[in-house]
Write an enzyme that holds these catalytic residues in place. Structure first.
Site, PDB file in Angstrom:
ATOM      1  N   GLU A 238       1.013  -1.150  -0.140  1.00  0.00           N
ATOM      2  CA  GLU A 238       0.317   0.021   0.265  1.00  0.00           C
ATOM      3  C   GLU A 238       1.049   1.485   0.097  1.00  0.00           C
ATOM      4  O   GLU A 238       1.745   1.188  -0.013  1.00  0.00           O
ATOM      5  CB  GLU A 238      -1.172  -0.170   1.446  1.00  0.00           C
ATOM      6  N   HIS A 646      -3.446  15.931 -11.756  1.00  0.00           N
ATOM      7  CA  HIS A 646      -2.789  14.481 -11.494  1.00  0.00           C
ATOM      8  C   HIS A 646      -2.856  13.401 -12.085  1.00  0.00           C
ATOM      9  O   HIS A 646      -3.932  13.264 -13.188  1.00  0.00           O
ATOM     10  CB  HIS A 646      -3.362  14.519 -10.360  1.00  0.00           C
ATOM     11  N   LEU A 647      -1.722  12.919 -12.728  1.00  0.00           N
ATOM     12  CA  LEU A 647      -1.714  11.756 -14.245  1.00  0.00           C
ATOM     13  C   LEU A 647      -1.562  10.980 -13.593  1.00  0.00           C
ATOM     14  O   LEU A 647      -0.134  11.453 -13.779  1.00  0.00           O
ATOM     15  CB  LEU A 647      -1.151  12.797 -15.406  1.00  0.00           C
ATOM     16  N   ARG A 787      -5.487   6.954  -4.668  1.00  0.00           N
ATOM     17  CA  ARG A 787      -5.061   7.755  -4.125  1.00  0.00           C
ATOM     18  C   ARG A 787      -5.078   8.947  -3.666  1.00  0.00           C
ATOM     19  O   ARG A 787      -5.045  10.234  -2.649  1.00  0.00           O
ATOM     20  CB  ARG A 787      -5.020   6.818  -2.549  1.00  0.00           C
ATOM     21  N   PHE A 788      -3.655   9.555  -4.887  1.00  0.00           N
ATOM     22  CA  PHE A 788      -3.584  10.526  -4.993  1.00  0.00           C
ATOM     23  C   PHE A 788      -3.687  11.818  -5.263  1.00  0.00           C
ATOM     24  O   PHE A 788      -4.238  12.395  -4.446  1.00  0.00           O
ATOM     25  CB  PHE A 788      -1.733  10.341  -5.694  1.00  0.00           C
TER      26      PHE A 788
END
Length: 858
Positions: A238, A646-647, A787-788
């Site tokens: 994780e 965010h990519l 999650r980012f």
């Protein structure tokens, strides 16, 4: 009655009067840890993380009057008017004239951090004296209260106004005074003590008493366990942001346990007072109330568990995490800087603010405390073999989902305390057992985390595991599932008998080969180190949320002898259900993690240099206001002049869940044109070639759509390092314990200490700075199921950005079903467990933006 003081202030106030008019008495507060009794009746202490009471509780009878005005997040005043204490009960070391003349006197002592504050002289009628120590009263008549209601109410009013204006500052102590203090367990012990009440000035058992205080008058150590520690981890593989998310789930468990502990302690206090009244022949009080943060009820005050310790959350270490890729330069720096190898939570987040919400400590501090602290229960376990692991905990707990009818119907679950053979017999006869104790075959999650040595010993002693076999030729283990227990099992080799075909009776018969349970050694998540647990609990719950886990721990620990369980290891904490944001908000845990101020400073420096649309003259005038004030409405959002996206690449490319770069460029140009900005900050784990391709694609699409130049900006580490060296006049250094220290002249020749430059080598640090930069953007586009991206949305919601400026994600294809919804060419993330809109203006927002007007809205 409430005074909001500084977060670090820990004050202890005792009010005692020497005039006794009748037989009003105060019962000793002997059942609460860290409170010397009977001379300390009520205290003025900081308990912002317990929030055990939500209303004013008045327990008044013919022999006692108690007032408990409690409010979460504030300092609570508990007062008592009492007669002169019995001889030897209280010993003021100064102002003896006060006691001789029979005048009322007030003792005021404060403690901030490891230092003992000086004593203040408040006003002429009430002299202040330094309070040294107390000793439990063994006999004699207890102190009594004055029966003057007007005096009592007047004193309350005076104290309310007085304390609200009293400046509580960090007082200095002379070296001679510090030498008079005996340190029991060092700085860590004093820090833990400050969680509950001000740190006690006591001596450890067998040490020299305080200077100037006779041995019989010194405070003895309570023979009870002061703290219980809850360690948690997540499964291997994780990432950083999942571990950051799990802390909210476990913190809620800690908050519920401490609230229940405080409530039971107060119920015992009420019971002690009522019993004392019955002994004196007074009738029972007609009505008394006890309350917690969620309910109030009549006090039965018949608790069978006598100890109410403080539960402390132990944060897991950061070891091997997914998406943390260390460069060769970082690996070389790790060999020279040990702190860079194991970065602590205090380096990522503001640990001081976190400690004001709940009792919490770093894993390294926990190990130090475990090695230093004496066992108040003596030698609890006589070990026959030498301990082979550096860390040994009492219990490891694993929780998994179960949909059996018995799991749904059970009102509560508890891990019973019995011998392994008795538990095996009980489990063979009953089907409604929700927790297996020391049953390794029945707990596949624990078995998957065994160390290699423990795996070799496990099949012979406990009948093996039905989900794993040993290769007869190589001796290696063929694992059939992942540690979380939710993956598919691998195919077993032909010619081998599957252990799943063996009956449970056969497994239990083989398990009887080992007469006694000797514990189990497991890997801490990320393969940090080996930890040995002396007992194993494997619970199967239909709903594994924080209230049920807290109830399970409370019942299981209370069922065992006092002191038997002091350290609990929650294995695979991600199995706990995510609490609703409203629940976290009510528990004051929604905004407990603040990005470290030094990391925010780096992010603001990057924004002002590369992402601001203001010209040079305006930048020079408003740089400080932008850094401190932040987003003060839509106008300031436009001043920043950028959007963020965010990519996610790498693993999402193989899963076909990443948007093509050409389509991403079209999205970015469209959103920049829509919001009137010309720059987009991109967070990505893509390669340098992919970054170059995206930059060129945005330039081509922008030239075709408008004459204005549209550009994308990446967090380029070499560029940021050069910027810091050039612009920072003072660099903040990171010490071995993870705390920051300002140091001038960082470019001093020959200096090799750690600073911000070396700190940026850590991938987790740079990722958190990117989260901060993206959270301050005017608009954000994320990657679905990342999650980012979810972490960025969380920060943006807490900062006060509207939800519609954070929920958009890149559309992987034209199908709206795979993106959670599509409208007008936009795809949106699922609104799940996001902070409630309208309640997002929190302490975190005020912490980030101190100059923000609370009445303004975005």
């Amino acid at each position: 009655m409430h005074c909001q003081l500084g977060g670090q202030a820990r004050a202890l106030i005792f009010l005692m009067f020497e005039s006794c008019r009748n037989s009003w008495h105060v019962s000793p507060w002997s059942s609460v840890p860290f409170l010397p009794s009977p001379c300390l009746f009520f205290s003025f202490s900081a308990l912002p993380f317990l929030h055990p009471l939500s209303q004013l509780i008045a327990c008044r009878g013919s022999s006692a009057t108690w007032l408990f005005p409690v409010s979460s997040g504030t300092l609570v005043l508990r007062y008592a008017l009492a007669a002169s204490p019995p001889r030897g009960t209280m010993r003021p070391s100064t102002n003896p004239r006060t006691a001789e003349e029979g005048r009322p006197w007030l003792i005021h002592a404060t403690q901030t951090g490891p230092q003992t504050a000086s004593v203040l002289s408040l006003f002429p009628a009430v002299n202040a004296g330094f309070f040294s120590a107390c000793r439990q009263h063994r006999g004699g008549r207890p102190p009594c209260l004055l029966n003057h209601r007007r005096l009592l109410l007047g004193l309350v009013s005076v104290l309310t106004v007085f304390l609200s204006c009293l400046p509580f500052t960090n007082a200095t102590v002379s070296p001679a005074a510090l030498q008079d203090v005996c340190y029991a367990f060092g700085n860590i012990s004093r820090k833990l003590s400050s969680f509950l009440v001000p740190s006690r000035v006591t001596c450890p058992r067998g040490a020299t008493p305080l200077s100037g205080v006779e041995a019989q008058d010194s405070l003895e150590h309570p023979e009870i366990p002061d703290f219980r520690f809850l360690v948690y981890d997540v499964k291997n593989g994780e990432g950083f942001h999942l571990q950051k998310e799990v802390i909210y789930r476990v913190a809620l468990v800690i908050s519920l346990l401490n609230a229940r502990s405080a409530q039971q302690g107060r119920m015992t206090d009420v019971h002690t007072a009522e019993k004392a009244r019955e002994d004196r022949g007074h009738p029972q009080a007609s009505h008394m109330l006890c309350a917690s943060s969620s309910f109030s009820h009549a006090c039965s005050a018949r608790s069978t568990f006598p100890f109410f310790p403080m539960w402390v959350l132990v944060l897991p270490p950061w070891c091997r995490l997914a998406h943390w890729h260390f460069s060769e330069e970082t690996i070389t720096a790790m060999a020279e800087n040990s702190w860079l190898k194991h970065v602590r939570w205090g380096t990522f987040f503001d640990f001081q603010d976190l400690g004001e919400r709940l009792p919490v400590m770093e894993y390294e501090d926990f190990l130090t405390y475990q090695l230093m602290r004496p066992d108040p229960w003596g030698e609890r376990r006589q070990r026959k073999e030498k301990q082979t692991t550096p860390v040994e905990l009492d219990v490891v707990l694993s929780v998994r989902f179960s949909s059996t009818p018995s799991s749904r119907s059970l009102p509560f679950c508890a891990c019973l305390s019995s011998r392994a053979s008795e538990i095996a017999d009980e489990q063979a006869q009953r089907d409604d057992v929700c927790c297996n104790v020391n049953d390794l075959p029945g707990c596949p999650q624990i078995h998957a985390a065994l160390t290699p040595q423990e795996r070799q010993r496990a099949p012979a002693q406990r009948g093996g595991d039905p989900r794993e076999e040993i290769d007869e030729q190589t001796g290696e283990f063929n694992e059939g599932h992942n540690p979380s227990g939710d993956g598919e099992r691998e195919k077993r080799k032909p010619g081998r008998r599957s252990d799943t075909s063996r009956s449970r009776k056969e497994i239990q018969e083989e398990a009887k080969v080992s007469d006694t349970w000797s514990g189990v050694s497991l890997w801490l998540a990320g393969f940090c180190e080996t930890v040995r647990a002396l007992e194993m609990w494997c619970a199967s719950l239909y709903i594994a949320d924080a209230p049920r886990i807290a109830d399970l721990l409370w019942r299981s620990v209370a069922e065992r002898p006092p002191g038997a369980i002091q350290t609990v290891w929650l294995k695979f904490g991600e199995n706990l259900l995510v609490p609703w944001p409203d629940v976290l908000l009510d528990a004051h845990l929604l905004d407990m993690l603040h990005v470290h101020p030094k990391l925010r400073q780096i992010g603001d420096l990057f924004i002002n240099k590369f992402l601001s649309n203001r010209d040079k003259t305006e930048t020079g005038k408003g740089e400080r206001a932008s850094t401190e004030g932040g987003t003060e409405g839509d106008e300031n959002l436009a001043k920043h002049g950028y959007i963020a996206a965010h990519l996610r690449r790498t693993d999402f490319l193989y899963l076909k869940r990443s948007v093509p770069l050409q389509r991403a460029a079209a999205y970015l140009v469209s959103r920049m044109k829509e919001h009137g900005v010309f720059k987009a900050f991109i967070c990505t784990d893509g390669s340098e070639d992919e970054k170059r391709e995206l930059r060129d694609a945005v330039r081509r699409v922008g030239d075709a759509a408008s004459s204005s130049p549209y550009t994308v900006v990446f967090f380029d580490l070499p560029t940021v390092r050069r910027l810091m060296i050039k612009t920072l006049e003072a660099s903040s250094h990171v010490s071995d314990d993870g705390s920051f220290h300002d140091l001038k002249a960082v470019e001093t020749p020959g200096y090799s200490g750690p600073n911000h430059i070396s700190l940026l080598l850590h991938p987790g640090i740079t990722a958190l700075i990117e989260v901060w930069i993206a959270a301050r953007a005017a608009y954000f586009i994320g990657t679905k199921d990342s999650r980012f991206s979810q972490a960025i949305r969380w920060e943006r919601h807490l900062m006060g950005h509207p939800l519609d400026s954070s929920l958009e994600v890149f559309c992987v294809d034209s199908s709206p079903d795979q993106t959670g919804g599509q409208a007008q060419g936009k795809c949106f993330a699922t609104k799940s467990h996001d902070p409630p809109e309208g309640r997002s203006r929190s302490e975190l927002r005020r912490k980030y933006w101190p100059s923000l007007d609370p009445s303004s809205t975005l």
